[in-house]
Design an enzyme around this catalytic site. Structure first.
Site, PDB file in Angstrom:
ATOM      1  N   TYR A  48       0.842  -1.198   0.000  1.00 23.45           N
ATOM      2  CA  TYR A  48       0.000   0.000   0.000  1.00 23.45           C
ATOM      3  C   TYR A  48       0.873   1.243   0.000  1.00 23.45           C
ATOM      4  O   TYR A  48       1.668   1.445   0.924  1.00 23.45           O
ATOM      5  CB  TYR A  48      -0.913  -0.003   1.229  1.00 23.45           C
ATOM      6  CG  TYR A  48      -1.675   1.279   1.446  1.00 23.45           C
ATOM      7  CD1 TYR A  48      -2.552   1.760   0.478  1.00 23.45           C
ATOM      8  CD2 TYR A  48      -1.522   2.008   2.620  1.00 23.45           C
ATOM      9  CE1 TYR A  48      -3.254   2.942   0.668  1.00 23.45           C
ATOM     10  CE2 TYR A  48      -2.224   3.183   2.825  1.00 23.45           C
ATOM     11  CZ  TYR A  48      -3.088   3.643   1.851  1.00 23.45           C
ATOM     12  OH  TYR A  48      -3.781   4.816   2.044  1.00 23.45           O
ATOM     13  N   ASP A  63       0.731  14.981   6.551  1.00 20.69           N
ATOM     14  CA  ASP A  63      -0.183  14.658   5.457  1.00 20.69           C
ATOM     15  C   ASP A  63      -1.364  15.629   5.483  1.00 20.69           C
ATOM     16  O   ASP A  63      -2.438  15.323   6.003  1.00 20.69           O
ATOM     17  CB  ASP A  63      -0.660  13.215   5.618  1.00 20.69           C
ATOM     18  CG  ASP A  63      -1.553  12.754   4.476  1.00 20.69           C
ATOM     19  OD1 ASP A  63      -1.579  13.431   3.436  1.00 20.69           O
ATOM     20  OD2 ASP A  63      -2.224  11.716   4.637  1.00 20.69           O
ATOM     21  N   ASP A  92      -5.602  10.446  -2.744  1.00 18.02           N
ATOM     22  CA  ASP A  92      -6.180  11.601  -2.050  1.00 18.02           C
ATOM     23  C   ASP A  92      -7.598  11.895  -2.554  1.00 18.02           C
ATOM     24  O   ASP A  92      -8.421  11.005  -2.625  1.00 18.02           O
ATOM     25  CB  ASP A  92      -5.244  12.799  -2.166  1.00 18.02           C
ATOM     26  CG  ASP A  92      -3.938  12.571  -1.429  1.00 18.02           C
ATOM     27  OD1 ASP A  92      -3.974  12.089  -0.278  1.00 18.02           O
ATOM     28  OD2 ASP A  92      -2.870  12.841  -2.001  1.00 18.02           O
ATOM     29  N   HIS A 117      -7.354   4.634  -4.164  1.00 19.58           N
ATOM     30  CA  HIS A 117      -8.524   5.100  -3.423  1.00 19.58           C
ATOM     31  C   HIS A 117      -8.639   6.613  -3.490  1.00 19.58           C
ATOM     32  O   HIS A 117      -7.650   7.351  -3.471  1.00 19.58           O
ATOM     33  CB  HIS A 117      -8.574   4.565  -1.993  1.00 19.58           C
ATOM     34  CG  HIS A 117      -7.556   5.090  -1.028  1.00 19.58           C
ATOM     35  ND1 HIS A 117      -7.583   6.368  -0.528  1.00 19.58           N
ATOM     36  CD2 HIS A 117      -6.514   4.471  -0.408  1.00 19.58           C
ATOM     37  CE1 HIS A 117      -6.604   6.528   0.341  1.00 19.58           C
ATOM     38  NE2 HIS A 117      -5.931   5.395   0.416  1.00 19.58           N
ATOM     39  N   GLU A 119     -10.930   9.897  -1.842  1.00 23.73           N
ATOM     40  CA  GLU A 119     -11.659  10.254  -0.630  1.00 23.73           C
ATOM     41  C   GLU A 119     -12.514  11.494  -0.854  1.00 23.73           C
ATOM     42  O   GLU A 119     -12.281  12.261  -1.790  1.00 23.73           O
ATOM     43  CB  GLU A 119     -10.688  10.478   0.521  1.00 23.73           C
ATOM     44  CG  GLU A 119      -9.765  11.659   0.303  1.00 23.73           C
ATOM     45  CD  GLU A 119      -8.516  11.619   1.173  1.00 23.73           C
ATOM     46  OE1 GLU A 119      -8.228  12.647   1.814  1.00 23.73           O
ATOM     47  OE2 GLU A 119      -7.830  10.580   1.197  1.00 23.73           O
ATOM     48  N   CYS A 127      -4.797  13.868   6.873  1.00 21.34           N
ATOM     49  CA  CYS A 127      -4.765  12.445   7.203  1.00 21.34           C
ATOM     50  C   CYS A 127      -6.090  12.056   7.829  1.00 21.34           C
ATOM     51  O   CYS A 127      -6.672  12.818   8.618  1.00 21.34           O
ATOM     52  CB  CYS A 127      -3.611  12.178   8.168  1.00 21.34           C
ATOM     53  SG  CYS A 127      -3.710  10.578   9.005  1.00 21.34           S
ATOM     54  N   GLU A 192     -13.591   5.499   6.684  1.00 26.58           N
ATOM     55  CA  GLU A 192     -12.385   5.832   7.435  1.00 26.58           C
ATOM     56  C   GLU A 192     -12.686   6.182   8.892  1.00 26.58           C
ATOM     57  O   GLU A 192     -13.666   6.840   9.221  1.00 26.58           O
ATOM     58  CB  GLU A 192     -11.667   7.010   6.749  1.00 26.58           C
ATOM     59  CG  GLU A 192     -10.450   7.557   7.495  1.00 26.58           C
ATOM     60  CD  GLU A 192      -9.285   6.581   7.579  1.00 26.58           C
ATOM     61  OE1 GLU A 192      -9.486   5.459   8.077  1.00 26.58           O
ATOM     62  OE2 GLU A 192      -8.165   6.961   7.186  1.00 26.58           O
ATOM     63  N   ASN A 215      -8.806   0.173   7.645  1.00 26.38           N
ATOM     64  CA  ASN A 215      -7.544   0.883   7.802  1.00 26.38           C
ATOM     65  C   ASN A 215      -7.021   0.649   9.218  1.00 26.38           C
ATOM     66  O   ASN A 215      -7.467   1.287  10.167  1.00 26.38           O
ATOM     67  CB  ASN A 215      -7.737   2.386   7.544  1.00 26.38           C
ATOM     68  CG  ASN A 215      -6.418   3.106   7.364  1.00 26.38           C
ATOM     69  OD1 ASN A 215      -5.380   2.491   7.127  1.00 26.38           O
ATOM     70  ND2 ASN A 215      -6.442   4.427   7.454  1.00 26.38           N
TER      71      ASN A 215
END
Length: 296
Positions: A48, A63, A92, A117, A119, A127, A192, A215
């Site tokens: 990953y 991040d 992102d 992925h 988001e 993050c 998430e 995650n």
């Protein structure tokens, strides 16, 4: 291994098959090409590319959306080239609107990733385990997912839809968004940062029948569950995003403390391994073979 003359195998089809196996696919985080090789050498089936780790490794910064799409795609290409594993990559927010997402998907696909992925955060993002996140309207994110699915030229490239809405609007809203993203064509759903085992169970139950991402953020807001428990709940893909980064940072910090205190690293040499073993680890033997092959 991703040898210099190796031809990329069908990593995307391989990842799809792994995800269909009924067992969670474990994907440790890799923040550079070296850590990706170490993931492969440890015997994992996937790696990953962590956005958190990539930002820390490339910029030495947190991040918070500081890396752009072109930088991340180029970074993904280096990692994908270093290994023969399917690479799952953080893309992102897609770096803009649905039109930008089209370019992002094309760039990541050319980079050789097996999955990416996207988001639903507002840019600049944070993050997923940091406070202060904001999310875009659900319809806007669904449009991005549709654009991503339309943009891929290889149907085996997996599009993962991540929602960060649980921290903003509550878990029910996040689950509703995940369903909407599935309707838009997402292959996997990623809610998430649930903050309790009960919330994790709620996600798994509400989204049963979909392939789900967990995650396992080391030291993050989500409680750690065992592999067996995650399998029982039906999670298909488990990410371990920053463990390699944290381990490397701790080890380097210890080395530097010894060097600063003692004036030399002699006290740690037996733990470092030396130049020759490291050179072999990163493929010096292959280079020597190629030099012999192409010698005049």
């Amino acid at each position: 291994m991703g040898d210099l003359l190796s031809k990329p195998g069908d990593r995307r089809a391989r990842l799809r098959a792994l995800l269909d196996s009924g067992e969670p696919v474990l994907a440790p985080g890799a923040y550079d090409a070296l850590s990706a090789r170490l993931v492969e050498q440890a015997g994992f089936d996937a790696a990953y590319m962590t956005g958190f780790g990539s930002t820390a490794g490339l910029l030495g910064r947190p991040d918070v959306g500081l890396l752009g799409g072109a930088e991340m795609a180029a970074h993904a290409a280096r990692l994908a080239d270093a290994v023969d594993l399917p690479l799952i990559a953080d893309a992102d927010t897609g770096y803009g609107n649905p039109v930008n997402v089209i370019r992002t998907v094309r760039d990541y696909e050319r980079a050789g990733v097996a999955a990416l992925h996207l988001e639903d955060q507002v840019m600049p993002k944070r993050c997923g385990h940091m406070a202060g996140k904001q999310v875009v309207p659900a319809g806007e994110m669904a449009a991005k997912i549709r654009a991503a699915v339309d943009a891929r030229s290889d149907p085996d490239l997996l599009v993962i839809a991540r929602t960060d809405a649980a921290a903003v609007d509550g878990l029910d809203a996040a689950i509703d968004r995940a369903r909407r993203f599935a309707d838009a064509g997402a292959d996997l759903l990623f809610v998430e940062a649930p903050t309790s085992e009960a919330h994790i169970e709620q996600v798994a139950t509400a989204l049963q029948g979909h392939k789900l991402v967990f995650n396992w953020a080391e030291g993050g807001r989500t409680p750690p569950l065992s592999r067996d428990r995650l399998a029982e709940l039906g999670f298909a893909l488990v990410l371990f995003p920053i463990g390699t980064l944290l381990a490397a940072t701790a080890a380097m910090g210890e080395f530097l403390r010894v060097l600063r205190t003692d004036g030399t690293p002699a006290a740690m040499l037996d733990r470092l391994g030396g130049v020759d073993p490291f050179a072999e680890l990163v493929g010096l033997g292959e280079i020597r073979e190629l030099e012999q092959r192409y010698r005049d």
